[in-house]
Structures are given as C-alpha cells and as structure tokens.
Scaffold this active site. Structure first.
Site: not given
Ligand code: NAD
Length: 281
Positions: A44, A88, A111
């Site tokens: 990413k 994450q 996200d």
C-alpha cells in the site's frame, strides 16, 4: 478478469488527481508484526508513494493498550497532512477492533469500516466504501457483467468484503444471497449464481461442479498453502465460467488501487471539493 491493467489505469488517474490536489496523505496503523499484514502494508505504501502521496507507516507494538492505540488514531485525525487513515485488522488479541475503527474520523476512514460509513452504505448512500468491494465492482463494470436483475451469490459475510459487496450488488439491482460458514449445501446456492463472489479464506472452496456455465466468478481469497498462494476458487472453474479473476493478479491489485482512490476522495471531502454527508454537515 485480470485486475492489473484496470488497477494501473486507476493508479495513473490517482497520480493525476494527487498532482492536481497538491498534497494527499495516507497513514496506516499496524499493531504487532503479523508478516502477511506487513506485506500488505508495504504494498500500500509503495503504491501511495508511486502515486505521489505522502504516506505514514505507524508500527506499534502488540503490547500497546487500547487507550494508547486510540490516542495514536486521534493524533492522525488531528494531523492536517493526513487525509486517509487505515488501521490494519484484525488487531492482536486484547485489543478491540470496533473501538479502534470507531476512533477514526469518518472523513478519513478510507477503509470504510467506521460505523458511520458502514451505515451510509447500508442505507444506499455509499460514502467511504471498503476498497476490495469497490475493486470488485470496478472489475465487473469493466467487463460489462450485467448486474441488474442478475442472481448474485456472495460467500463470506465479513465487514470488509462480504457484507459491503453484497450491499453494492444489491444497489446495482442484483438479487443477492449471502452464504457463510453456517450455510447448508453451498452448491445449491452457488449453482444459481450469475455472479459469484467468493471471500471465505478457504482454499478452493468453490469447484467446477458448483458453478453455472457462463457465470462471472470473483475470487477474493488469498491463502498461503504449501503449494504457494491460492484463491478460494479452483482455477479449473475458468473452463465453466465466462469470467474468473486469477489469484494472484485479480482482486488484489484492484484493492490497492481503490484504496488510493478512496484517499483522493477523502482529500476532496476534507478540502470541501465534495460534500461529506451527515454528521459533519
Ligand atoms: P473473514 O475470515 O473475516 O471472513 C470469512 C467469511 O467466510 C466468514 O464470513 C465466514 O462465515 C465465511 N466462511 C468461512 N468458511 C466458510 C465455508 N466453509 N463456507 C461458507 N462460508 C465460509 O475473511 P475476509 O477478511 O472477508 O477475507 C476473505 C478472504 O479474502 C481471505 O482469504 C482474505 O485473505 C482475502 N482478502 C483478499 C483481499 C484482496 O485484496 N484480494 C482483501 C481482503 C481479503
């Protein structure tokens, strides 16, 4: 249905958008040292750097407390140079995923996991939507897979893939069935699918005999096995299906591209170039 070419195009557009906007910042927060997460995060950042974004990689020890984690997120919320924040998941044991994502400013939630954004999607007003489902929709669109009136079956009901893709397919007027680990007789559902999205994390859970001829099959799974990286779908399904995304090289590249696109959208929200709905007025 390869993801690479479309992902490259999206990333080139993102790079143009970043040049136009001046500076765009993406921050990731990783707690602990799960090796697979480390690889995903590195990719990413590489993609963000390539698109000309400013990127921040916060690595925190698994011993961190819930309060300290929330403080880290709050500091990124307050950082004007950061447009998008990604925590994450899953977090190491002892830390609360839901509390961590709820701490993210919804405008910066690239996200799409904050309850506000999840709720917006549920209500048919997609705002920040998780990158993987967005990538799947972009691939289906690119290959002109008809969705209006189609029968779509999703295997998996996670907050990051299964549920959001089911909502997007529903909003595209498909008739959607969601299957999960308690579903009895999976094949009975999948054989009916014109569009089959598989996100179970179980190697080759979908085999040729479970797929209708001419179906579009999207394999989201990434499984590390002794024979290497495999998806959730037996590659032989390509003989029956009209479309099948490969693993690797299918959904994975699209996920990264759409994360970057989400970060550009967050930058536009934050600069008032796009109206962020609801709670921020
Ligand atoms: P998850 O573990 O949170 O959810 C898995 C879902 O699959 C659950 O809802 C479960 O009920 C269902 N499931 C498990 N076993 C099943 C079975 N035998 N029959 C039917 N349903 C079953 O996983 P996730 O985060 O949604 O990810 C799913 C897979 O996709 C994983 O392999 C993950 O690595 C991969 N993934 C890939 C990308 C990408 O960019 N390509 C992004 C996210 C996730």
């Amino acid at each position: 249905m390869k993801g690479g070419p479309l992902a490259e195009r999206v990333r080139a557009e993102v790079a143009d958008d970043v040049r136009e906007l001046g500076q765009v910042g993406l921050a990731t927060v990783q707690v602990g040292e799960d090796p697979a997460s480390t690889i995903y995060i590195r990719r990413k950042h590489e993609a963000a750097d390539e698109a000309g974004m400013h990127s921040v990689d916060r690595k925190l020890p698994a011993s961190i407390s819930q309060e300290e984690l929330v403080e880290e997120v709050a500091a990124l919320n307050a950082d004007d140079g950061i447009d998008g924040i990604l925590v994450q998941l899953p977090l190491p044991r002892g830390l609360d995923d839901a509390a961590a994502v709820t701490a993210i400013d919804p405008v910066k939630d690239v996200d799409g996991v904050h309850p506000f954004n999840a709720g917006e999607l549920y209500l048919g007003r997609p705002t920040h939507v998780p990158a993987t489902p967005l990538g799947i929709m972009a691939l289906l669109d690119e290959h002109r897979v008809p969705l209006d009136g189609a029968r779509a079956v999703v295997i998996g009901r996670s907050d990051i893939v299964g549920k959001p893709i089911a909502h997007l397919l529903l909003q595209a007027h498909a008739t959607v069935t969601i299957c999960h680990s308690h579903t009895d007789d999976l094949a009975r559902q999948t054989l009916d699918a014109d569009v089959l999205v598989v996100a179970a994390g179980v190697p080759e859970i979908v085999t040729t005999d479970m797929v209708k001829s001419g179906a579009a099959v999207v394999d989201v799974g990434i499984n590390r096995t002794e024979s290497g990286l495999v998806g959730d779908v037996d590659p032989d399904v390509a003989k029956v299906a009209a479309f099948l995304t490969p693993v690797p090289g299918g959904v994975g590249p699209m996920t990264i591209a759409m994360l970057l696109e989400n970060t550009v959208r967050a930058a536009r929200f934050r600069r008032g170039l796009l109206a962020f709905p609801g709670i921020r007025g």
